[in-house]
Design an enzyme around this catalytic site. Sequence first.
Site, PDB file in Angstrom:
ATOM      1  N   HIS A  49       0.814  -1.225   0.000  1.00  0.00           N
ATOM      2  CA  HIS A  49       0.000   0.000   0.000  1.00  0.00           C
ATOM      3  C   HIS A  49       0.840   1.264   0.000  1.00  0.00           C
ATOM      4  O   HIS A  49       0.342   2.337   0.329  1.00  0.00           O
ATOM      5  CB  HIS A  49      -0.949  -0.016   1.203  1.00  0.00           C
ATOM      6  CG  HIS A  49      -1.940  -1.145   1.165  1.00  0.00           C
ATOM      7  ND1 HIS A  49      -2.519  -1.686   2.288  1.00  0.00           N
ATOM      8  CD2 HIS A  49      -2.428  -1.852   0.112  1.00  0.00           C
ATOM      9  CE1 HIS A  49      -3.325  -2.663   1.933  1.00  0.00           C
ATOM     10  NE2 HIS A  49      -3.287  -2.791   0.624  1.00  0.00           N
TER      11      HIS A  49
ATOM     12  N   CYS B  35       2.948  20.476  -6.951  1.00  0.00           N
ATOM     13  CA  CYS B  35       4.225  19.917  -7.430  1.00  0.00           C
ATOM     14  C   CYS B  35       5.077  21.039  -8.006  1.00  0.00           C
ATOM     15  O   CYS B  35       4.599  21.839  -8.817  1.00  0.00           O
ATOM     16  CB  CYS B  35       3.939  18.864  -8.487  1.00  0.00           C
ATOM     17  SG  CYS B  35       5.416  18.272  -9.344  1.00  0.00           S
TER      18      CYS B  35
ATOM     19  N   ILE C 250      -3.954 -11.164  16.984  1.00  0.00           N
ATOM     20  CA  ILE C 250      -4.835 -11.113  18.156  1.00  0.00           C
ATOM     21  C   ILE C 250      -6.235 -10.807  17.648  1.00  0.00           C
ATOM     22  O   ILE C 250      -6.488  -9.729  17.128  1.00  0.00           O
ATOM     23  CB  ILE C 250      -4.367 -10.042  19.161  1.00  0.00           C
ATOM     24  CG1 ILE C 250      -2.912 -10.299  19.580  1.00  0.00           C
ATOM     25  CG2 ILE C 250      -5.291 -10.029  20.387  1.00  0.00           C
ATOM     26  CD1 ILE C 250      -2.315  -9.212  20.433  1.00  0.00           C
TER      27      ILE C 250
HETATM   28 ZN   LIG Z   1       4.336  16.946 -10.904  1.00  0.00          ZN
END
Ligand SMILES: [Zn+2]
Length: 317
Positions: free
Chosen positions: A164, A223, A290
């Site tokens: 993940h 970004c 558990i």
């Molecule tokens: Zn980018």
Amino acid sequence: MSIYCALKVPEGCRALGLQHYRSHSVAKAAPNLAFVPASPPPDAVEVEALQRFVSHSQRLLVMTGAGISTESGIPDYRSEGVGLYARTDRRPIQHAEFVRSASARQRYWARNFVGWPQFSSHQPNAAHLALRNWEKLGKLHWLVTQNVDALHIKAGSQRVMELHGCTHRVLCLGCGEQTPRSELQKHFEALNPTWRAEAHGIAPDGDVFLTEEQVHNFRVPACSKCGGILKPDVTFFGDTVSREKVDFVHKRLAESDSMLVAGSSLQVYSGYRFALAAHEKKLPIVIINIGPTRSDHFASMKLNSRCGELLPLIVPR
Ligand SMILES: [Zn+2]
């Protein structure tokens, strides 16, 4: 070779500034049991049976889940009484909501910004270190983890597939650029010099609880290369694990002769499918968790002990 290839992950994480911990300093630390459900101590007969299973395995595939990291102080989602779902009505963000909504992203990143210093400082526990030693001694064929906390990498494991993803990396949804999460923290601090909020209750992915008012003024960068949306390099709920990663694990499973599941209830299909595949191949499967799991009925053996208590008792030979 793809950026998702497991062989690349440890190198990538090292490049992203993760440091391996010295095993003796971690192994001696007392486990943090606040998020670990109560369980009986390991039973001697069961330990012997687990030892036989590991000794007979030539190519053991280990799959870990949140239950292996609870002893490092990271809560899981589903444990009775102590998991996030039991203690709160908070639920993790859905992938579609993150992609669709700028305000959802603002809320997510504000919480993640507050939780990061604590979340990123968690250390591997005795279970992570035991598996690292199994790998060193040639006992472990491959380690597949459902966790995004980088604790196997911090422990020094190298044959790891982070199914993940990993919270220590940030992914641009526009251009695919991967950057260290630690760099983004500096960017957040620069953009939000006067913003202050306290963390209340940390979740398995580093999320914390903040009010809408607290997140309202938090500024989130885009970004720096393409202006795209920045997202943790993790698979959110509602998203799917890439075909490439799934195929990779199936190939490693095909090479394996046994499977050990440690600290996972296997409730999420992305992990359960590999236990199912191992069962279909008639591989012996041992589960340490558990509480009940989705695969108890076809496991060769099920142990209800803490991974950090049990795994170090096994001698990989
Ligand atoms: Zn980018």
